[in-house]
Design an enzyme around this catalytic site. Structure first.
Site, PDB file in Angstrom:
ATOM      1  NE  ARG A  53      -0.504  -0.105   4.979  1.00 25.95           N
ATOM      2  CZ  ARG A  53      -1.104  -0.173   6.152  1.00 25.95           C
ATOM      3  NH1 ARG A  53      -2.418  -0.092   6.240  1.00 25.95           N
ATOM      4  NH2 ARG A  53      -0.401  -0.323   7.257  1.00 25.95           N
ATOM      5  CB  CYS A  57       4.970  10.002  -6.099  1.00 26.87           C
ATOM      6  SG  CYS A  57       5.819  11.581  -6.028  1.00 26.87           S
ATOM      7  CG  ASN A  75      -5.098   4.275   6.720  1.00 22.61           C
ATOM      8  OD1 ASN A  75      -6.021   4.281   7.541  1.00 22.61           O
ATOM      9  ND2 ASN A  75      -3.966   3.629   6.945  1.00 22.61           N
ATOM     10  CD  GLU A  76      -1.394   4.564  10.250  1.00 22.36           C
ATOM     11  OE1 GLU A  76      -0.619   3.830   9.629  1.00 22.36           O
ATOM     12  OE2 GLU A  76      -1.649   4.415  11.451  1.00 22.36           O
ATOM     13  CD  GLU A 100      -5.772   2.382  12.088  1.00 21.70           C
ATOM     14  OE1 GLU A 100      -4.742   1.757  12.407  1.00 21.70           O
ATOM     15  OE2 GLU A 100      -6.032   2.713  10.922  1.00 21.70           O
ATOM     16  CD  GLU A 143      -2.412  -4.697   8.796  1.00 22.52           C
ATOM     17  OE1 GLU A 143      -3.617  -4.623   9.089  1.00 22.52           O
ATOM     18  OE2 GLU A 143      -1.693  -3.702   8.575  1.00 22.52           O
ATOM     19  CD  GLN A 144      -1.358 -14.823   7.610  1.00 20.71           C
ATOM     20  OE1 GLN A 144      -1.138 -15.939   8.036  1.00 20.71           O
ATOM     21  NE2 GLN A 144      -1.576 -14.589   6.332  1.00 20.71           N
ATOM     22  CG  MET A 145       1.096 -13.439  12.559  1.00 26.02           C
ATOM     23  SD  MET A 145       0.413 -14.882  13.407  1.00 26.02           S
ATOM     24  CE  MET A 145       1.307 -14.827  14.953  1.00 26.02           C
ATOM     25  CG  HIS A 146      -2.899  -6.173  13.816  1.00 27.46           C
ATOM     26  ND1 HIS A 146      -3.923  -5.836  14.688  1.00 27.46           N
ATOM     27  CD2 HIS A 146      -2.110  -5.084  13.720  1.00 27.46           C
ATOM     28  CE1 HIS A 146      -3.738  -4.577  15.082  1.00 27.46           C
ATOM     29  NE2 HIS A 146      -2.648  -4.104  14.512  1.00 27.46           N
TER      30      HIS A 146
HETATM   31  C1  GAL Z   1      -2.047   1.217  11.006  1.00 23.64           C
HETATM   32  C2  GAL Z   1      -2.871   1.222   9.738  1.00 23.64           C
HETATM   33  C3  GAL Z   1      -3.837   0.074   9.678  1.00 23.64           C
HETATM   34  C4  GAL Z   1      -3.163  -1.195  10.106  1.00 23.64           C
HETATM   35  C5  GAL Z   1      -2.607  -1.019  11.491  1.00 23.64           C
HETATM   36  C6  GAL Z   1      -1.932  -2.259  12.034  1.00 23.64           C
HETATM   37  O1  GAL Z   1      -0.791   1.775  10.778  1.00 23.64           O
HETATM   38  O2  GAL Z   1      -3.574   2.422   9.589  1.00 23.64           O
HETATM   39  O3  GAL Z   1      -4.331  -0.051   8.381  1.00 23.64           O
HETATM   40  O4  GAL Z   1      -2.158  -1.502   9.192  1.00 23.64           O
HETATM   41  O5  GAL Z   1      -1.650  -0.003  11.462  1.00 23.64           O
HETATM   42  O6  GAL Z   1      -1.413  -2.022  13.319  1.00 23.64           O
END
Ligand code: GAL
Length: 633
Positions: free
Chosen positions: A105, A109, A143-144, A315, A363-366
């Protein structure tokens, strides 16, 4: 204000048959907000110009029908693969000149005007479809920004944009050469078209060149965000938000925030301590499952300022994350504590990331609030507890702070460009000052440098400011309280030049920096009154009254009335004494907090926030391990 909880949800990750049940369960948990959509471009517009919003209509209806309010994200952090065919030049390019590839992601630029137009287009299409949808009550743009080091890109588009930006700023190559000092090493330019981004030079590039480049790169984030904000404004009255990050200072958040209604940020306390903080192994061990006790609060106070009083946590870490070097689980209680700490600092909403752990992809380990099999993960019950506690709580009004820290993004870029000592880091300096104040039990405001009204504060700190205008210097002299400026503040002009008369050149304060040293960790200079100066030490000349000096007799803190200059980086003991003395002079009440315990006052309550793995008692109040309690004022 009645703060609310929410969660981040990805309907496109789950079978549609599951949505209604998910929505009902969110509502039953006490969640009120649900953020969706920010990565779903490939489903919104599967092929260029051919939209599919039926699924999103149904997702929003389903969530809304359960009583949830939707934050709709513009999906511009994840342009789909087809975008590359249309805009092959849109990729961000790293400092080694390599394009960053598709496959994760944020590969775009900020300077690429073709991609910027596409991003604005999808924001407009979304605004047209959902701008008046009663369930869509807030918007998140992108996003971020800056995540994965994507603010600065060395693309051709950035090079061309930079040249135009320079031409506007300096008007002539001669003026630019003069401003930057390009006679040094024969770096003079005859035309703006000769100027490149400052990467791949043989040795370090001119710091003035780098600083201009950093300012330009920040301005591109502002312009990218503003284009979407303008498109959405015409189509919705719902507030516009961006989710900023922790310890990421690559662009000027105050500038981006000026085009938005609410600031929000993404708080991952345990990940930050493991990944972003330069702390001792003992500190990292002690707070392993809680996060650093000051890191979150500092960002709460910073983003309250970026949002001009309105801010959220978009978040909130719920359990182990996937991206830090080590990813331990929070202590029981922390998912509740972090939410309450945010609320005590004035958050309007706290949204956990994410609803259900994804069994696929990066992000399967999140962790989420739910496990991949929809069983409850530990944070779900804590979110439910916070929601129930909030329901029983009177409205929360912000507390007042008598102490402020001036904060400045360009200072971070400047000292990164010219650290001079390997450990000189602007963020660390600000965090240490913040920590020093917070361990005295104080409410703190963090203010932008040029726009802040200082009236009402007793103590203002201005550590590490790159430049200081004369106007700022006089405001610090004249606001009526104590100002502590330095170390290193005002030591450069806007073009990265050493000003003459030599810094700090504070009005009425006869003190001049005659020499500057950076010191390795083993070379602290002890102070007469205890503690030491490390990392940075400036030698002062002049007749100003000396408040603190080294054992060797060198002045390190001088003053004229309330205006002080601090000529070094104090260790925690010295800093504590300096801050406590200033508070005493201003009649600001302080308290001696036990390690790991922090306080925050709203207008009506005092919160006791315990980051320790064991209970603590203070003021007759016992706070459980990883717990938070409050009492009425
Ligand atoms: C943030 C992001 C999310 C996700 C999350 C994981 O930086 O906005 O999409 O990736 O971290 O911790």
């Amino acid at each position: 204000m009645k703060p609310e909880l929410g969660v981040c949800y990805y309907p496109e990750h789950w079978p549609e048959t599951q949505w209604a049940e998910d929505a009902a369960r969110m509502a039953a948990t006490g969640l009120r907000w649900v953020r969706i959509g920010e990565f779903a471009w490939s489903r919104m517009e599967p092929t260029p110009g051919i939209f599919d919003f039926d699924w999103l209509d149904r997702a929003i209806d389903t969530l809304g029908a359960a009583g949830l309010k939707v934050v709709l994200g513009t999906p511009t952090a994840t342009p789909p693969r087809w975008m590359l065919e249309r805009h092959p030049e849109m990729l961000a390019v790293d400092a080694d000149g390599r394009p960053r590839k598709f496959g994760s992601r944020r590969h775009y630029c900020f300077s690429d005007l073709g991609y910027r137009a596409e991003a604005t287009r999808i924001a407009r299409v979304l605004g047209e479809r959902y701008g008046r949808n009663p369930h869509v009550q807030a918007w998140q743009i992108d996003n971020e920004y800056a995540c994965h080091e994507t603010t600065v890109s060395y693309s051709r588009a950035a090079r061309d944009g930079f040249r135009d930006w320079l031409a506007q700023r300096y008007q002539s190559p001669e003026a630019l050469n003069r401003a930057w000092g390009n006679i040094f090493w024969s770096m003079e330019y005859a035309d703006f078209s000769e100027i490149d981004p400052p990467n791949l030079t043989v040795t370090e590039p001119n710091p003035a060149h780098v600083m201009a480049w950093r300012r330009y790169s920040s301005d591109m984030v502002v312009a990218f965000n503003a284009a979407q904000a303008t498109a959405l404004r015409a189509l919705t009255d719902a507030p516009l938000i961006h989710n900023y990050m922790g310890a990421v200072l690559e662009f000027d958040h105050f500038d981006v925030g000026a085009d938005l209604d609410i600031a929000s940020w993404d708080s991952y306390p345990i990940g930050f301590l493991s990944d972003r903080l330069d702390e001792t192994p003992e500190h990292k061990r002690r707070f392993l499952r809680q996060g650093d006790p000051d890191m979150q609060a500092l960002h709460h106070d910073l983003y309250r300022s970026v949002g001009r009083g309105r801010w959220w946590v978009m978040e909130q870490q719920p359990g182990p994350v996937n991206w830090a070097p080590y990813n331990p689980a929070p202590l029981p209680g922390m998912a509740r504590l972090w939410a309450w700490e945010s609320i005590a600092h004035g958050a309007e909403a706290v949204c956990y990331f994410r609803w259900r752990q994804a069994p696929f992809a990066q992000e399967q380990m999140h962790a989420g609030l739910l496990r991949p099999d929809s069983g409850a993960a530990p944070a779900l019950a804590e979110a439910e507890t916070v929601a129930a506690e909030l329901a029983g709580m009177p409205d929360i009004a912000p507390g007042r702070a008598k102490v402020a820290i001036l904060f400045d993004y360009p200072s971070a870029w400047a000292w990164e460009t010219q650290p001079q000592g390997a450990d000189f880091d602007y963020f660390r300096l600000v965090l240490e000052v913040y920590r020093g104040l917070r361990t005295l039990g104080l409410n703190i405001d963090i203010l932008p440098v040029e726009t802040s009204d200082l009236s009402g504060y007793g103590l203002v700190l201005a550590p590490g400011l790159f430049t200081m205008s004369d106007a700022l210097k006089s405001r610090l002299q004249g606001f009526g309280g104590t100002a502590i400026v330095g170390p290193r503040s005002g030591t450069r002009g806007p073009e990265f030049d050493i000003p003459v008369p030599l810094p700090p050149a504070l009005p009425g304060l006869d003190a001049t920096i005659s020499l500057t040293e950076s010191l390795p960790p083993s070379a602290d200079e002890p102070l007469e009154a205890g503690g030491a100066i490390g990392c940075w030490l400036e030698r002062l000349e002049g007749t100003a009254e000396v408040v603190e000096r080294t054992v060797a007799g060198q002045p390190v803190l001088v003053r004229a009335g309330g205006l002080h200059y601090l000529a070094g980086w104090p260790d925690p003991d010295a800093l504590r004494r300096i801050l406590a003395r200033a508070c005493a002079e201003e009649g600001i009440e302080i308290t001696d907090l036990p390690d790991g315990l922090r306080l925050r006052e709203t207008a009506t309550q005092r919160f006791y926030i315990n980051y320790n793995p064991e209970p603590v008692t203070h003021d007759g109040v016992t706070v459980p391990a990883a717990g938070v309690v409050w009492k009425d004022l």
